[in-house]
Design an enzyme around this catalytic site. Structure first.
Site, PDB file in Angstrom:
ATOM      1  N   GLY A 126       0.816  -1.213   0.000  1.00 15.91           N
ATOM      2  CA  GLY A 126       0.000   0.000   0.000  1.00 15.91           C
ATOM      3  C   GLY A 126       0.845   1.256   0.000  1.00 15.91           C
ATOM      4  NE  ARG A 127       3.295   2.056   5.306  1.00 19.60           N
ATOM      5  CZ  ARG A 127       3.548   2.514   6.502  1.00 19.60           C
ATOM      6  NH1 ARG A 127       3.840   3.769   6.672  1.00 19.60           N
ATOM      7  NH2 ARG A 127       3.506   1.728   7.538  1.00 19.60           N
TER       8      ARG A 127
ATOM      9  CE  LYS B  64       7.013   0.460   5.738  1.00 22.14           C
ATOM     10  NZ  LYS B  64       7.316  -0.560   6.736  1.00 22.14           N
TER      11      LYS B  64
ATOM     12  CG  ASP C 130      -0.814   8.687   4.069  1.00 14.93           C
ATOM     13  OD1 ASP C 130      -0.238   7.572   4.112  1.00 14.93           O
ATOM     14  OD2 ASP C 130      -0.615   9.580   4.910  1.00 14.93           O
ATOM     15  N   GLY C 131      -0.282   6.149   1.441  1.00 17.25           N
ATOM     16  CA  GLY C 131       0.924   5.740   0.714  1.00 17.25           C
ATOM     17  C   GLY C 131       2.212   6.301   1.290  1.00 17.25           C
TER      18      GLY C 131
ATOM     19  NE  ARG D 140       5.373  -8.275   1.669  1.00 17.82           N
ATOM     20  CZ  ARG D 140       5.717  -7.396   2.591  1.00 17.82           C
ATOM     21  NH1 ARG D 140       5.223  -7.486   3.802  1.00 17.82           N
ATOM     22  NH2 ARG D 140       6.528  -6.396   2.300  1.00 17.82           N
TER      23      ARG D 140
ATOM     24  CG  ASP E 161       0.249  -8.731   6.313  1.00 19.15           C
ATOM     25  OD1 ASP E 161      -0.378  -9.362   7.179  1.00 19.15           O
ATOM     26  OD2 ASP E 161       0.501  -7.523   6.418  1.00 19.15           O
ATOM     27  CG  ASN E 162       3.874  -7.538   8.619  1.00 18.46           C
ATOM     28  OD1 ASN E 162       3.845  -7.032   7.501  1.00 18.46           O
ATOM     29  ND2 ASN E 162       3.277  -6.987   9.655  1.00 18.46           N
TER      30      ASN E 162
ATOM     31  CG  ASP F 262       6.636  -5.358   6.269  1.00 16.99           C
ATOM     32  OD1 ASP F 262       7.580  -5.101   5.496  1.00 16.99           O
ATOM     33  OD2 ASP F 262       5.475  -5.544   5.881  1.00 16.99           O
TER      34      ASP F 262
HETATM   35  P1  AMP Z   1       1.933  -2.990   8.025  1.00 17.52           P
HETATM   36  O1  AMP Z   1       1.150  -3.003   9.285  1.00 17.52           O
HETATM   37  O2  AMP Z   1       2.857  -1.812   7.886  1.00 17.52           O
HETATM   38  O3  AMP Z   1       2.602  -4.273   7.729  1.00 17.52           O
HETATM   39  O4  AMP Z   1       0.846  -2.739   6.877  1.00 17.52           O
HETATM   40  C1  AMP Z   1      -0.273  -3.567   6.640  1.00 17.52           C
HETATM   41  C2  AMP Z   1      -0.891  -3.198   5.330  1.00 17.52           C
HETATM   42  O5  AMP Z   1      -1.338  -1.854   5.334  1.00 17.52           O
HETATM   43  C3  AMP Z   1       0.029  -3.321   4.129  1.00 17.52           C
HETATM   44  O6  AMP Z   1      -0.735  -3.717   3.036  1.00 17.52           O
HETATM   45  C4  AMP Z   1       0.532  -1.901   3.965  1.00 17.52           C
HETATM   46  O7  AMP Z   1       0.968  -1.645   2.655  1.00 17.52           O
HETATM   47  C5  AMP Z   1      -0.718  -1.111   4.295  1.00 17.52           C
HETATM   48  N1  AMP Z   1      -0.399   0.238   4.793  1.00 17.52           N
HETATM   49  C6  AMP Z   1       0.126   0.569   5.998  1.00 17.52           C
HETATM   50  N2  AMP Z   1       0.263   1.912   6.102  1.00 17.52           N
HETATM   51  C7  AMP Z   1      -0.180   2.435   4.931  1.00 17.52           C
HETATM   52  C8  AMP Z   1      -0.281   3.766   4.416  1.00 17.52           C
HETATM   53  N3  AMP Z   1       0.081   4.830   5.133  1.00 17.52           N
HETATM   54  N4  AMP Z   1      -0.765   3.915   3.166  1.00 17.52           N
HETATM   55  C9  AMP Z   1      -1.146   2.861   2.427  1.00 17.52           C
HETATM   56  N5  AMP Z   1      -1.076   1.588   2.870  1.00 17.52           N
HETATM   57  C10 AMP Z   1      -0.605   1.377   4.093  1.00 17.52           C
HETATM   58 MG    MG Z   2       3.546  -5.208   6.386  1.00 16.54          MG
END
Ligand code: AMP
Ligand code: MG
Length: 477
Positions: free
Chosen positions: A90-91, A106, A118-119, A176, A245-246, A255
């Site tokens: 997502g980002r 990232k 917000d990416g 993953r 996913d992590n 992550d």
């Molecule tokens: P994480 O908890 O960082 O492993 O993220 C879990 C999921 O949420 C993954 O698909 C990330 O890409 C997405 N994600 C986390 N933060 C953001 C963000 N600020 N914008 C877009 N996607 C996000």
């Molecule tokens: Mg992640």
């Protein structure tokens, strides 16, 4: 090599387009370099001088002056036990692969998988990821790496307005457990097979062409995951968000979010503020690793007989226990195994838990132990339990062939003097928010060489100051 000569390959794009979203990074406003890592640059053959050029800052900011085909990857995952059918980068935006390393930005903008996000990534969490991946590498724990971090004047909203940053991460693979789960749960078995074949080529090349490649791949994932988690437990690392996913298919720590190193030893410690039930507590990590592997097993079931995989999964406990025991014996400086060693260890861990002993500091102090107990006993309020334990330890040491000097030397290479505790990271982040990045550079020194002395930073090798103990962090990043 100059940046201009970097060649980036995007073999992943040979898969069907359901696997990815081809998307260009969206640069941050007024980017500036916070830190660049020459060790990571070496891995891709990039000249160190290049790291201090404007072209490099632009590169990390997603403005590449070389041909490349950037993309975000699709995956699913079990988050806190609940299945989410589509997550994806997502980002994170992949720039391509060079010399076996997939470069990824990232925080470089929106992708098809951004959902409500917000990416972007904020400075504090980017500093944490940048430093910790190098720290884990310094501790000899399999991990992704980080080439650089840039800051910006871009405003990003979390609980408050913060500044946006980008970390350029590198990994031999970004696949993953959740990548497989996506295709399994979408009942796309042909694509699942494509992914398995791609992953075998990328991370298990010795299995290409093997008729049992899939089960062998699963066997290796079980093994590498068990060993990675045993290593986490050895250094007192709590990942905090062990969603599927992590979890890397290559057994790498990936992550970095609200992770923590233990301050005082607490088996039940939970670093993630959002994790109220303690699913991802320090002590639960080994069993969560197995649960996550069982989700991968389900996802691979259209390709491999599930009973065969279950047999493999059943070996996880033994692999973990063996690796963990070895790590703990090394921490005690014991070369041989004796029947009563597990008792010696449980007595020690009971003592540390009851007395809330600083984990890293204790083992480093024990590493210097030569029969004089003064320093060790000064660590605890109640001296008697440790004093008694040391009598048993003394007796046990007599069964070893190695002399004290050699044991001390070995233990100093096993028990780090420095781990990046949350309060240390927070100090570096507070400074960075004021525009002073010296704290990041200081911690990078400790991250790279955690077993060395670094007298200038002696204060960081002591017990965590009371007011900073056992901080919990939120997932917001
Ligand atoms: P994480 O908890 O960082 O492993 O993220 C879990 C999921 O949420 C993954 O698909 C990330 O890409 C997405 N994600 C986390 N933060 C953001 C963000 N600020 N914008 C877009 N996607 C996000
Ligand atoms: Mg992640």
């Amino acid at each position: 090599m100059k940046l201009a000569n970097l060649k980036l390959k995007s073999d992943y794009l040979s898969l069907d387009d359901i696997f990815y979203h081809e998307v260009k990074p969206e640069p941050l406003n007024n980017p500036h370099l916070i830190s660049a890592n020459k060790d990571a640059a070496d891995l891709i053959g990039l000249d160190e001088d290049e790291l201090h050029t404007d072209t490099f800052v632009n590169f990390v900011n997603g403005k590449l002056e070389i041909p490349y085909k950037p993309y975000a990857m699709c995956y699913a995952g079990h988050q806190f036990g609940f299945f989410v059918p589509r997550l994806g980068d997502g980002r994170a935006i992949n720039l391509g692969e060079t010399n076996g390393w997939h470069l990824q930005l990232k925080g470089a903008g929106l992708t098809r998988y951004s959902r409500d996000g917000d990416g972007r990534a904020v400075l504090r969490s980017s500093i944490r990821e940048y430093l910790m991946s190098e720290a884990m590498h310094g501790l000899h724990i399999p991990t992704t790496r980080a080439l650089a971090i840039i800051g910006s004047t871009h405003r990003v909203y979390r609980e408050d307005w913060e500044s946006g940053a980008i970390v350029l991460r590198m990994s031999p693979t970004w696949i993953r457990f959740g990548s497989f789960e996506y295709f399994y749960h979408a009942k796309k078995h042909a694509e699942l097979e494509q992914l398995a074949d791609y992953s075998i080529k990328e991370s298990f090349p010795h299995l290409v062409g093997d008729k049992d490649a899939y089960i062998k791949m699963f066997t290796e994932v079980v093994e590498s995951t068990a060993i990675m988690i045993a290593k986490w437990m050895g250094v007192g690392f709590n990942h905090g968000v062990m969603n599927t996913d992590n979890m890397s298919i290559a057994g790498l720590t990936i992550d970095y979010g609200p992770y923590a190193f233990l301050d005082e030893y607490d088996f039940d410690y939970i670093c993630n503020h959002t994790d109220q039930g303690g699913r991802y507590s320090f002590g639960n990590q080994p069993q969560v690793g197995k649960w996550n592997l069982s989700m991968l097993m389900n996802a691979l079931s259209p390709l491999v007989n599930i009973d065969k995989m279950q047999e493999v999964l059943d070996t996880y406990g033994d692999i973990f226990n063996k690796a963990h025991l070895q790590i703990l014996l090394d921490k005690l400086g014991l070369e041989t195994h004796h029947e009563k060693d597990t008792e010696l260890l449980s007595a020690l861990f009971d003592f540390m838990q009851n007395q809330r002993i600083d984990y890293t500091y204790f083992f480093r102090t024990l590493s210097h132990y030569n029969g004089d107990r003064t320093k060790l006993l000064s660590i605890c309020m109640m001296k008697k339990p440790l004093d008694e334990w040391l009598y048993i330890y003394d007796t046990r040491l007599k069964l070893e062939d190695r002399n004290t000097d050699d044991r001390v030397k070995a233990m100093l290479k096993t028990n780090p003097k420095y781990v990046l505790k949350n309060y240390m990271l927070q100090e570096a982040i507070d400074k960075a928010n004021e525009g002073d990045f010296s704290g990041v550079e200081d911690l990078m020194i400790l991250a790279r060489l955690p077993f060395e002395e670094h007298e200038k930073f002696d204060h960081y090798a002591k017990e965590t100051p009371l007011k900073h103990k056992n901080l919990k962090l939120s997932c917001s990043s």
